[in-house]
Design a protein around this motif. Structure first.
Motif, PDB file in Angstrom:
ATOM      1  N   TYR A 369      -6.050  -3.802   4.418  1.00  0.00           N
ATOM      2  CA  TYR A 369      -6.363  -4.132   5.929  1.00  0.00           C
ATOM      3  C   TYR A 369      -7.239  -2.970   6.449  1.00  0.00           C
ATOM      4  N   ASP A 425      -0.030   2.005  15.466  1.00  0.00           N
ATOM      5  CA  ASP A 425       0.917   0.557  15.917  1.00  0.00           C
ATOM      6  C   ASP A 425       0.152  -0.246  14.671  1.00  0.00           C
ATOM      7  N   LYS A 426      -1.315  -0.459  14.774  1.00  0.00           N
ATOM      8  CA  LYS A 426      -1.805  -1.523  14.079  1.00  0.00           C
ATOM      9  C   LYS A 426      -1.661  -1.279  12.365  1.00  0.00           C
ATOM     10  N   LYS A 428       1.397   0.094  11.336  1.00  0.00           N
ATOM     11  CA  LYS A 428       2.681   0.003  11.182  1.00  0.00           C
ATOM     12  C   LYS A 428       2.969  -1.494  11.079  1.00  0.00           C
ATOM     13  N   ASN A 429       2.070  -2.452  11.671  1.00  0.00           N
ATOM     14  CA  ASN A 429       2.311  -4.085  11.887  1.00  0.00           C
ATOM     15  C   ASN A 429       1.452  -4.553  10.986  1.00  0.00           C
ATOM     16  N   ARG A 430       0.744  -3.993  10.271  1.00  0.00           N
ATOM     17  CA  ARG A 430       0.005  -4.701   9.095  1.00  0.00           C
ATOM     18  C   ARG A 430       0.581  -5.454   8.152  1.00  0.00           C
ATOM     19  N   LYS A 431      -0.178  -6.570   7.779  1.00  0.00           N
ATOM     20  CA  LYS A 431       0.826  -7.435   6.633  1.00  0.00           C
ATOM     21  C   LYS A 431       0.487  -7.014   5.055  1.00  0.00           C
ATOM     22  N   ARG A 484       3.744  10.049  13.623  1.00  0.00           N
ATOM     23  CA  ARG A 484       3.947   8.990  13.683  1.00  0.00           C
ATOM     24  C   ARG A 484       3.715   8.453  12.097  1.00  0.00           C
ATOM     25  N   ASP A 488       6.958   6.607  10.538  1.00  0.00           N
ATOM     26  CA  ASP A 488       6.726   5.175  10.181  1.00  0.00           C
ATOM     27  C   ASP A 488       6.529   4.919   8.594  1.00  0.00           C
ATOM     28  N   TRP A 490       4.212   5.970   6.298  1.00  0.00           N
ATOM     29  CA  TRP A 490       3.061   5.960   5.320  1.00  0.00           C
ATOM     30  C   TRP A 490       2.173   7.148   5.355  1.00  0.00           C
TER      31      TRP A 490
END
Length: 642
Positions: A369, A425-426, A428-431, A484, A488, A490
């Motif tokens: 991503y 946020d981006k 954390k919400n990645r696919k 963060r 989260d 990562w």
């Protein structure tokens, strides 16, 4: 009482030219007086020469802008209204020139040179300029416009009372116009001989040092010369066929192979063993200078406790350099491996018309991503569009980010904390399982504004105090980003790269080492052991380094090589306005296009002639490959699919 009337247009024309010359003289005098340290090495003869020969450059730009208006004013038109209109235009030109010269005086101490390529960027960011003028400088603007209106009124009144059209025949009128035209052309050319009109590089016919050249030139001339084409006319006669092998030796590692001879810097690593994938987050820091980072300078400012710890736990490159003094140069180097040398357009202003090596696209092709986010507006410097051009799947600017904290004032280039939380946020919400992100900060960009009370350790009474306040906020924001990442999940598998786009402030040392040295740290405590590497690296070395750290093997082009590779010679090519410089471990040179104009030895082994030859080879290679579109061949996709 009888009022004497006559046609005073010739007298008026001469008066405006004299007034303009006086403006430029006053600006040069103010430049010399207000930058005493920079010009202190000039002898009395060099100062006198700068003021005398500076008239060539002053008259050239005065004739260029005012000459056509003076010619129109003196056409055989009898109407008083004609005189009023064109006299008002000349007055407006004088005021605009005065405003530009004042701006140049304010800008000069920041980088010790006149405004040049900056005018190209500003011409495409009128929204910010208008907003800044109306909010930050509205009072001086109101005073200036009031003075202009008053002077126009006086001109019109004087014309009504004293103007009477001349009763000349066609011969005298034609003679006057021919004389004006001839004098204008002579002034623009700056000399009686053959060849081209005056250019920026011609200053070294009259000055032998950067300080002498700066005092001879003026900001209007340099800005026009660069702005009219987005670049400068330069001549480098070093043979391309001789230059390219020199550059290949500097940048291509032993385990890399050039894939096509016609693309001599496009290469690919061979026989690479598989290795785990890692995330990458590159943070481009606006205007950070090592001088203000205690972990690098030990000056005790106390503004960077988070970054100081990053230096302790990361791989720090103590001898790292930016390629230029503008954000767009840093962006182009970090994300595209591009140099910038005089004679090339800037990235975003024509350089991108050549096929470029797209790092984000290469990561996207490997299932990452990819995104780019900047604290400033999406249109600023066209960076969002350029990141998309390089293959970033998503790009974001200030308009896309919610404001998260009750800031004291609105910052013109956004807030680092908001951008970093938005990026988190981006992520954390990645696919996709892995990501490659790019963040560009902005709070440390002038004009400095208050963020939160706890970071206002100093009054906003100087450049340095304002910068330190915003630097404290920027440093805290980085700490929040790392928190963060840990929260989260990562952090452990991510390679953080913190690198400045250029320097701001710092010591008064005039050396290239001071003006271009930047903080650069690769931070991945779970992946890389902490250490300090002291060899020369530049922003252009980041792409080869990132590919090696992540096990990527695309065909790519970059004007650098892996930063962890200490073998062989390492140099830093830098763009210093209209000049170009080279930093080596033995010393540095500054080149004016036709000759070396300054040099500084770090060791007795420094050889100016050999260093100049290397600089000319680098310059020639960059110009040749980018102008002839031989930088990168996008049709060659030999990257191993993983």
């Amino acid at each position: 009482m009888t009022t004497y009337k006559k046609d005073f247009r010739v007298m008026l024309s001469v008066g405006f030219v004299v007034a303009a010359v006086a403006l430029f003289f006053a600006a040069r005098l103010a430049l010399w007086w207000s930058n005493g340290d920079y010009f202190s090495a000039l002898s009395g003869w060099e100062i006198a020469s700068a003021f005398w020969n500076g008239l060539r450059f002053d008259l050239s730009v005065i004739a260029l802008f005012m000459g056509p208006v003076i010619l129109i004013l003196n056409l055989p038109v009898k109407s008083p209204r004609w005189v009023k209109i064109w006299s008002s235009v000349l007055l407006a030109q004088c005021i605009v020139l005065a405003g530009f010269l004042i701006g140049d005086l304010i800008y000069f101490p920041k980088v010790n040179r006149h405004i040049a390529e900056e005018v190209v960027q500003l011409s495409n960011d009128w929204g910010f300029i208008v907003s800044y003028i109306l909010t930050q400088t509205w009072l001086p603007l109101a005073v200036l416009l009031s003075c202009f209106a008053g002077l126009v009124w006086l001109l019109c009144r004087y014309t009504d009372r004293h103007y009477a059209p001349r009763a000349w025949g066609w011969l005298k009128n034609t003679g006057l116009l021919v004389l004006i035209l001839a004098l204008g052309v002579l002034a623009i050319r700056g000399h009686l001989g053959g060849g081209k009109s005056l250019g920026v590089a011609d200053v070294y016919n009259y000055a032998s040092t950067p300080a002498g050249a700066a005092l001879t030139l003026n900001g209007v001339f340099t800005a026009y010369q660069v702005g009219r084409k987005g670049t400068l006319d330069v001549v480098n006669n070093y043979p391309a066929e001789k230059a390219i092998p020199v550059v290949q030796k500097l940048f291509i590692s032993p385990d890399e192979t050039v894939l096509q001879p016609s693309y001599p810097l496009m290469r690919q690593r061979q026989n690479v063993a598989p290795q785990p994938k890692h995330n990458v987050l590159i943070v481009l820091l606006e205007g950070w200078h090592p001088y203000y980072v205690d972990g690098l300078s030990h000056n005790g400012f106390g503004a960077t406790p988070v970054f100081d710890q990053i230096i302790q736990d990361g791989v720090v490159f103590s001898n790292a350099y930016a390629v230029g003094q503008r954000s767009i140069f840093g962006f182009a180097a970090v994300f595209a491996g591009l140099p910038w040398v005089p004679g090339l357009p800037m990235f975003g202003y024509g350089l991108e018309l050549a096929a470029l090596s797209p790092m984000p696209k290469h990561f996207s092709e490997q299932g990452y991503y990819t995104f780019f986010a900047q604290t400033s507006k999406r249109s600023s410097y066209r960076l969002c569009a350029l990141a998309s051009y390089l293959g970033a799947q998503e790009t974001y600017g200030w308009e896309d980010m919610p404001q998260l904290l009750p800031y004291a004032k609105e910052a013109p280039f956004g807030y680092d904390y908001d951008a970093m939380m938005f990026a988190a946020d981006k992520i954390k919400n990645r696919k996709q399982p892995h990501f490659m992100g790019m963040l560009f900060t902005g709070i440390t960009h002038e004009p400095f504004t208050s963020t939160l009370p706890q970071f206002d350790k100093y009054p906003y009474d100087s450049w340095e105090h304002g910068f330190l306040n915003t630097l404290s906020f920027a440093d805290w924001s980085i700490g929040q980003l790392l928190d963060r990442a840990k929260k989260d999940g990562w952090f452990d598998d991510t390679i953080f790269i913190f690198v400045a786009d250029h320097t701001s402030g710092g010591p008064t040392d005039k050396s290239l080492r001071n003006h271009f040295r930047i903080p650069l740290v690769i931070y991945a405590p779970k992946i890389l052991k902490p250490r300090q590497l002291d060899h020369i690296v530049t922003q252009n070395d980041l792409i080869p380094t990132v590919y090696r750290l992540t096990g990527m093997t695309p065909a790519y082009t970059a004007f650098g090589r892996d930063m962890f590779d200490a073998s062989g010679e390492r140099v830093a090519l830098v763009s210093d306005g209209v000049n170009i410089g080279l930093i080596t471990k033995e010393g540095e040179i500054l080149h004016g296009g036709g000759k070396v104009i300054d040099s500084q030895a770090y060791t007795p082994a420094f050889d100016v002639d050999k260093t100049e030859e290397k600089l000319l080879a680098l310059d020639k290679t960059a110009q040749t490959l980018l102008t002839e579109n031989l930088w990168y061949n996008p049709s060659v996709d030999t990257q191993e699919k993983k």
